[in-house]
Every structure is written in C-alpha cells, then in structure tokens.
Write a protein that holds these residues in place. Structure first.
Motif, mmCIF file in Angstrom:
data_model
loop_
_atom_site.group_PDB
_atom_site.id
_atom_site.type_symbol
_atom_site.label_atom_id
_atom_site.label_comp_id
_atom_site.label_asym_id
_atom_site.label_seq_id
_atom_site.Cartn_x
_atom_site.Cartn_y
_atom_site.Cartn_z
ATOM 1 N N ASP A 1 0.825 -1.207 0.000
ATOM 2 C CA ASP A 1 0.000 0.000 0.000
ATOM 3 C C ASP A 1 0.860 1.259 0.000
ATOM 4 O O ASP A 1 0.533 2.250 0.651
ATOM 5 C CB ASP A 1 -0.919 -0.021 1.235
ATOM 6 C CG ASP A 1 -2.037 0.999 1.144
ATOM 7 O OD1 ASP A 1 -2.519 1.263 0.029
ATOM 8 O OD2 ASP A 1 -2.439 1.530 2.197
ATOM 9 N N GLY A 2 1.968 1.203 -0.748
ATOM 10 C CA GLY A 2 2.798 2.396 -0.908
ATOM 11 C C GLY A 2 3.795 2.598 0.218
ATOM 12 O O GLY A 2 3.895 1.814 1.171
ATOM 13 N N ILE A 3 4.553 3.693 0.101
ATOM 14 C CA ILE A 3 5.564 4.072 1.087
ATOM 15 C C ILE A 3 5.029 5.241 1.908
ATOM 16 O O ILE A 3 4.535 6.222 1.358
ATOM 17 C CB ILE A 3 6.886 4.481 0.414
ATOM 18 C CG1 ILE A 3 7.412 3.356 -0.491
ATOM 19 C CG2 ILE A 3 7.931 4.863 1.475
ATOM 20 C CD1 ILE A 3 7.885 2.136 0.235
ATOM 21 N N ILE A 4 5.154 5.135 3.217
ATOM 22 C CA ILE A 4 4.755 6.216 4.125
ATOM 23 C C ILE A 4 6.011 6.739 4.813
ATOM 24 O O ILE A 4 6.833 5.957 5.303
ATOM 25 C CB ILE A 4 3.760 5.701 5.183
ATOM 26 C CG1 ILE A 4 2.515 5.121 4.512
ATOM 27 C CG2 ILE A 4 3.374 6.817 6.155
ATOM 28 C CD1 ILE A 4 1.554 4.458 5.492
ATOM 29 N N PHE A 5 6.155 8.074 4.831
ATOM 30 C CA PHE A 5 7.284 8.672 5.541
ATOM 31 C C PHE A 5 6.805 9.130 6.916
ATOM 32 O O PHE A 5 5.824 9.863 7.036
ATOM 33 C CB PHE A 5 7.871 9.834 4.741
ATOM 34 C CG PHE A 5 8.638 9.368 3.537
ATOM 35 C CD1 PHE A 5 9.981 9.037 3.640
ATOM 36 C CD2 PHE A 5 8.011 9.219 2.313
ATOM 37 C CE1 PHE A 5 10.689 8.575 2.545
ATOM 38 C CE2 PHE A 5 8.711 8.755 1.204
ATOM 39 C CZ PHE A 5 10.054 8.439 1.321
ATOM 40 N N ILE A 6 7.497 8.674 7.942
ATOM 41 C CA ILE A 6 7.087 8.886 9.328
ATOM 42 C C ILE A 6 8.233 9.535 10.099
ATOM 43 O O ILE A 6 9.389 9.109 9.991
ATOM 44 C CB ILE A 6 6.726 7.539 9.988
ATOM 45 C CG1 ILE A 6 5.614 6.828 9.210
ATOM 46 C CG2 ILE A 6 6.323 7.738 11.443
ATOM 47 C CD1 ILE A 6 5.389 5.390 9.647
ATOM 48 N N LYS A 7 7.897 10.556 10.886
ATOM 49 C CA LYS A 7 8.885 11.154 11.772
ATOM 50 C C LYS A 7 9.229 10.172 12.887
ATOM 51 O O LYS A 7 8.336 9.613 13.525
ATOM 52 C CB LYS A 7 8.353 12.449 12.394
ATOM 53 C CG LYS A 7 8.647 13.705 11.595
ATOM 54 C CD LYS A 7 8.316 14.933 12.420
ATOM 55 C CE LYS A 7 8.823 16.179 11.696
ATOM 56 N NZ LYS A 7 8.567 17.401 12.509
ATOM 57 N N VAL A 8 10.519 9.987 13.123
ATOM 58 C CA VAL A 8 10.950 9.064 14.175
ATOM 59 C C VAL A 8 10.387 9.485 15.527
ATOM 60 O O VAL A 8 9.962 8.650 16.331
ATOM 61 C CB VAL A 8 12.491 8.964 14.217
ATOM 62 C CG1 VAL A 8 12.946 8.119 15.396
ATOM 63 C CG2 VAL A 8 13.027 8.383 12.910
ATOM 64 N N GLU A 9 10.333 10.798 15.776
ATOM 65 C CA GLU A 9 9.845 11.281 17.067
ATOM 66 C C GLU A 9 8.349 11.028 17.259
ATOM 67 O O GLU A 9 7.838 11.094 18.378
ATOM 68 C CB GLU A 9 10.136 12.774 17.225
ATOM 69 C CG GLU A 9 9.391 13.664 16.265
ATOM 70 C CD GLU A 9 9.737 15.140 16.444
ATOM 71 O OE1 GLU A 9 8.915 15.978 16.056
ATOM 72 O OE2 GLU A 9 10.820 15.442 16.982
ATOM 73 N N ASN A 10 7.621 10.716 16.170
ATOM 74 C CA ASN A 10 6.193 10.421 16.274
ATOM 75 C C ASN A 10 5.902 8.958 16.600
ATOM 76 O O ASN A 10 4.751 8.579 16.806
ATOM 77 C CB ASN A 10 5.477 10.792 14.975
ATOM 78 C CG ASN A 10 5.340 12.295 14.794
ATOM 79 O OD1 ASN A 10 5.496 13.050 15.745
ATOM 80 N ND2 ASN A 10 5.058 12.722 13.578
ATOM 81 N N ILE A 11 6.951 8.125 16.609
ATOM 82 C CA ILE A 11 6.759 6.700 16.902
ATOM 83 C C ILE A 11 6.580 6.510 18.400
ATOM 84 O O ILE A 11 7.449 6.846 19.199
ATOM 85 C CB ILE A 11 7.954 5.875 16.398
ATOM 86 C CG1 ILE A 11 8.074 5.989 14.874
ATOM 87 C CG2 ILE A 11 7.809 4.408 16.800
ATOM 88 C CD1 ILE A 11 9.301 5.316 14.296
ATOM 89 N N LYS A 12 5.422 5.968 18.775
ATOM 90 C CA LYS A 12 5.122 5.734 20.189
ATOM 91 C C LYS A 12 5.684 4.402 20.655
ATOM 92 O O LYS A 12 6.335 4.310 21.687
ATOM 93 C CB LYS A 12 3.612 5.787 20.413
ATOM 94 C CG LYS A 12 3.186 5.596 21.864
ATOM 95 C CD LYS A 12 1.707 5.879 22.074
ATOM 96 C CE LYS A 12 0.833 4.897 21.313
ATOM 97 N NZ LYS A 12 -0.612 5.078 21.638
#
Length: 206
Positions: free
Chosen positions: A73-84
């Motif tokens: 379902d594609g590539i998602i870019f995520i901020k590391v600081e947003n990872i809980k």
C-alpha cells in the motif's frame, strides 16, 4: 594523582558510545532484513501501520506499508519522534507475514454458491448446503445483530452447530444457533477469505 584522574576521565568519556537506542536497532534491522514490524504513532486513532523500513535517517523513516489483506500500500514517511511504540515477533506480525506471502489466495473466491428455493424456509436451505460442504466458511447474522463465522458441523430441523473462527483464523470452538434466528448469510466475501486463509495457516494446511 594526575595520571589517575586522566584515566578516570578517559573511562567516562567512552561511556556515550553505548548510546544506540533499541528503537534505532529495531528500525535498522527491519530495513536490513525487510523484517515486518508494526508501528504505533502518537495522536493517531487509526491503529498500527504494518510493514518494513525502506529508508532511515535521524529524523524520518520510509515505511513500506501493507493492508490488512497483505497487499502493498505504498511508502509512508514517518517522523521518528512520532513513533510511540513498535511491535515485532508477536502473533499479529506472524499473521501479517502469512497474509503478505499468500495474499494472492485471498483474491480467489471458491466456486461454491448457495442456491435458494422459493420457500419461506430459506435459512434451512442455505445452512443445509453449507453442511454438505463443510470446508466452506460462511458468516451468519443472528437476529439482525452480530455476525458469527465458521463451518457448519451439524444440523437439525430447528438448529445448527457452527465451528466458529475468529478474524485472525483462531479456532473458537463450537456454538449452537437456532435456524429461525438467522437473518443473513454471507459466503466468499473478502473478510471470510482472509479468515479462511489464516485458519488453514494455523492448522498448517496451506
């Protein structure tokens, strides 16, 4: 004394080198081995994202996302600081690994179809056909409310026994229902095909 202080200072200076976080190690391992993980984010009510890391730097990760049916379902870019938090090596990750590997099976409905007569007793007719095809999974709505999914294992004029299966393929054992309480029957929908795939995987019959 000066030599002692110098050695003590050198010893303390080395300690920050052990600072690579466990999170960074997990993300890097996912990237290196295409290892499936589930990522939960702060301020998100959409549940976890399942897939593996494609890119990583200090601020962002690129994440190859898969749907609950194992489809890319594609590539998602995520901020590391947003990872809980990150899940890995648990039952749901193993479920997703199975779905990713065998997702093409979900695309193929069986040839089974229910043929109803014109009588008012359509529920019995449908359940009888499923009883005669006990490897065919179906979902039953009871009293216009809750759905139960599984295989029809026994049948009388008044009631039937269903070997119930949970959404991720877990065998829930058998339950008895009254035929007159059945308000809808579903066969071959995509959720049931997903459930059947996982049931067969758990039973090691794929």
């Amino acid at each position: 004394m000066i030599l002692f202080l110098k050695k003590l200072f050198q010893t303390k200076k080395k300690s920050p080198q052990m600072s690579t976080s466990i999170l960074q190690s997990i993300l890097q391992k996912s990237k290196d081995n295409k290892e499936i993980i589930a990522i939960w984010q702060y301020n998100s009510d959409k549940g976890s994202l399942v897939g593996y890391i494609t890119e990583i730097n200090e601020e962002y990760i690129g994440f190859r996302h898969y749907t609950r049916f194992g489809k890319p379902d594609g590539i998602i870019f995520i901020k590391v600081e947003n990872i809980k938090n990150v899940d890995f090596n648990d039952d749901y990750i193993k479920v997703m690994e199975c779905l990713i590997q065998y997702s093409d099976i979900i695309d193929k409905p069986s040839n089974f179809a229910i043929h109803l007569n014109q009588s008012e007793n359509w529920q019995f007719s449908a359940i009888l056909q499923l009883y005669n095809n006990q490897d065919q999974m179906a979902s039953f709505e009871i009293n216009g409310n809750e759905f139960f999914t599984g295989f029809v294992k026994d049948l009388s004029d008044q009631d039937f026994i269903l070997n119930c299966v949970a959404k991720n393929g877990e065998d829930l054992g058998t339950s008895l229902f009254k035929i007159e309480d059945v308000t809808e029957v579903r066969v071959n929908d995509i959720d049931d095909r997903r459930r059947l795939l996982l049931y067969n995987w758990r039973k090691a019959t794929l």
